[in-house]
Design a protein around this motif. Sequence first.
Motif, mmCIF file in Angstrom:
data_model
loop_
_atom_site.group_PDB
_atom_site.id
_atom_site.type_symbol
_atom_site.label_atom_id
_atom_site.label_comp_id
_atom_site.label_asym_id
_atom_site.label_seq_id
_atom_site.Cartn_x
_atom_site.Cartn_y
_atom_site.Cartn_z
ATOM 1 N N VAL A 370 -3.207 0.971 5.377
ATOM 2 C CA VAL A 370 -3.879 2.273 5.368
ATOM 3 C C VAL A 370 -3.851 2.915 6.755
ATOM 4 N N VAL A 371 -4.040 2.110 7.802
ATOM 5 C CA VAL A 371 -4.245 2.706 9.127
ATOM 6 C C VAL A 371 -3.002 2.719 10.015
ATOM 7 N N HIS A 372 -2.004 1.923 9.672
ATOM 8 C CA HIS A 372 -0.848 1.794 10.566
ATOM 9 C C HIS A 372 -0.201 3.145 10.849
ATOM 10 N N ASN A 373 0.124 3.374 12.111
ATOM 11 C CA ASN A 373 0.764 4.626 12.539
ATOM 12 C C ASN A 373 -0.075 5.877 12.313
ATOM 13 N N THR A 374 -1.358 5.709 12.056
ATOM 14 C CA THR A 374 -2.228 6.891 12.007
ATOM 15 C C THR A 374 -3.025 6.968 13.305
ATOM 16 N N LEU A 375 -3.737 8.073 13.457
ATOM 17 C CA LEU A 375 -4.563 8.246 14.665
ATOM 18 C C LEU A 375 -5.738 7.271 14.695
ATOM 19 N N TRP A 376 -5.997 6.582 13.605
ATOM 20 C CA TRP A 376 -7.031 5.540 13.621
ATOM 21 C C TRP A 376 -6.711 4.521 14.717
ATOM 22 N N VAL A 377 -5.437 4.121 14.772
ATOM 23 C CA VAL A 377 -5.026 3.111 15.757
ATOM 24 C C VAL A 377 -5.226 3.664 17.176
#
Length: 553
Positions: A370-377
Amino acid sequence: MNLDLNRTNHHRFDLKDGKLVVAHILVAFIALLIGGIAGLLQTMVKSGTVKLPYGIGYYELLTAHGILMAIVFTTYFIIGFLYSGVSYTLGGKLLPIVHRMSWLGFAFMTAGTVLGVIMVLTGKASVLYTFYAPLKASPYFYIGLALLVVGSWISGWGIFWQYKYWKQTHQGKLTPLFAFMSVVTFLMWQIATIGVAAEVLIQLIPWSFGWVETINVMLSRTLFWYFGHPLVYFWLMPAYICWYVIIPKIIGGKIYSDALARLSFILLLLFSIPVGFHHQLMEPGISSFWKYLQVVLTFMVVIPSLMTAFSLFATFELNGRAKGAKGLFGWVKVMPWKDVRFFAPFMGMLIFIPAGAGGLINASNQMNAVVHNTLWVTGHFHLTVATSVALTFFGITYWLLPVVTGRVLTPRMNKLGIIQTIIWCVGMFFMSGAMHLVGLFGAPRRTAFTTYEGNADAAAWMPYYVFMAIGGTVLFIGVLLMVYNVFALLRAPKGVEEYPLGEAMESAEATPAYLDHWRLWISLSVLLILVAYTIPLMDMITSTTPGSKGFIT
Ligand code: HAS
Ligand code: HEM
Ligand code: CU
């Protein structure tokens, strides 16, 4: 109570070594300033507030930011800080040869940094701080990186040398905790950087000179993350040194357990490295078994952080009770909140609780999807490295610069430090908070402004980008104030400031001797690496998938 362990015999800091420390700290903060300008511009571009002039590319900016912040600021600060503690606790002065080695390391690192940053700023290396193939940079960028790494090795060897000499002249004595932790940190760094050195020397440099046509992308990314994950612990461990060794002294308490502190560092040495696949969970080309194994090891490396949290709570609570505080959180009242040397690192610790929790989410395979390569990281590491670590480093600066230059921390500078800390926390609340949220809605990291041709989902991300820009602006004010503080500290009134080294609660005999058995720990560390990496690496090297040509953005 014991007198020998980590004894602070209150000698004055050697001012010649002090110059070395100041040089490192100054480069670190110059990098923070330039990196901060880039960071501010990024938030402006993403929110559509600013268009980059003169044909500057977004990737160019982001590469400069990542390199200057995550590589240059951190590495210089760490070497300056660790050298201060090694000089102070291992004999009170660096050996002449060690002193020279450290300046040599500094020279190599600075030559590499200047070369690398020039390549980035002239648009010849827009490959981001992870310099993934097949994005291709000028060979001189990679040569700059190699010089930077070699310089850090020379500095690390200087620490080993001083340690060895101290051991020979203090037979049977327990190594001072600060020095022990510095040695572990640089041992870990030494083993980890072999991966990136191999990637740069064997793969990237020949490929970017055009000596070979194609590159094995999977192998290069794997070698990168073999180094890239321990890199984040290389930033964290010096912050832990402050939390374990310095903070107890500043709050007027004791180190909860010397043995526990050492054990947590040994565990960091063992488990930091064989976990790089948790950055590659979404990549094809690595079988799920090896990903699974490395995720298990990732959860092992969480343990020393939980031990650290436990130990800090114990230090705080026992200190509170000694001062008459009652109840579970009574200690909060007796903490020196108005002392920036405590306040800044403490805010770093506090923020490390959600920051670390985010890391556990990332490491869980399904949630990583879900989070990979998103701004979450991006939000995750602006809490970990850009807040927990950075604020701790800022907090160290307020006493370190006065100590190594023979000056004092004035009440005015202390106050500016408190203000700086608050600004940083507020700015990061907005910026990292918005990054986390919009990341969950799918907004990708590493992108400039775009409306995705009027796509409605993407339009919904815009308000968060505006909050990121507000946070970024506040943070940039924080950068300016911090840089001002650094220069003001260097002009503070002369005087003697004590090097704040904590003492442990128990006696030296309580620390088991096996913790000093380097051969054992290094062998175990290598063994774990071999188990986690040998077969996947063999698969990649013998893979028949054709290599990739280079791409330039
Ligand atoms: Fe991370 C991505 C997993 C820690 C940095 N991480 C990144 C990237 C960076 C980074 C830079 O598994 C992006 C790289 C890129 O550009 O692609 N991370 C983890 C895990 C941890 C973790 C499991 N990361 C860090 C630290 C960093 C850092 C530390 C820098 C310093 N991370 C990941 C994963 C990814 C990732 C995946 C890949 C994501 C993707 O898909 O790309 C753990 O080590 C965290 C353990 C920490 C804790 C917290 C302990 C709390 C303490 C504080 C106590 C507080 C006190 C105060 C005492 C469990 C010690 C209390 C006071 C009161 C009043 C209450
Ligand atoms: C990336 C802003 C401070 C490390 C970014 C991005 C933004 C940003 C907006 C993401 C851009 C994108 O993915 O498109 C800022 C601001 C700062 C700041 C405004 C303070 C003024 C720091 C500090 C560090 C840091 C102190 C580390 C010590 C990084 C790294 C990246 C990044 C490693 C990733 C670069 C990449 O994806 O290649 N920053 N940041 N930042 N930042 Fe920061
Ligand atoms: Cu990692």
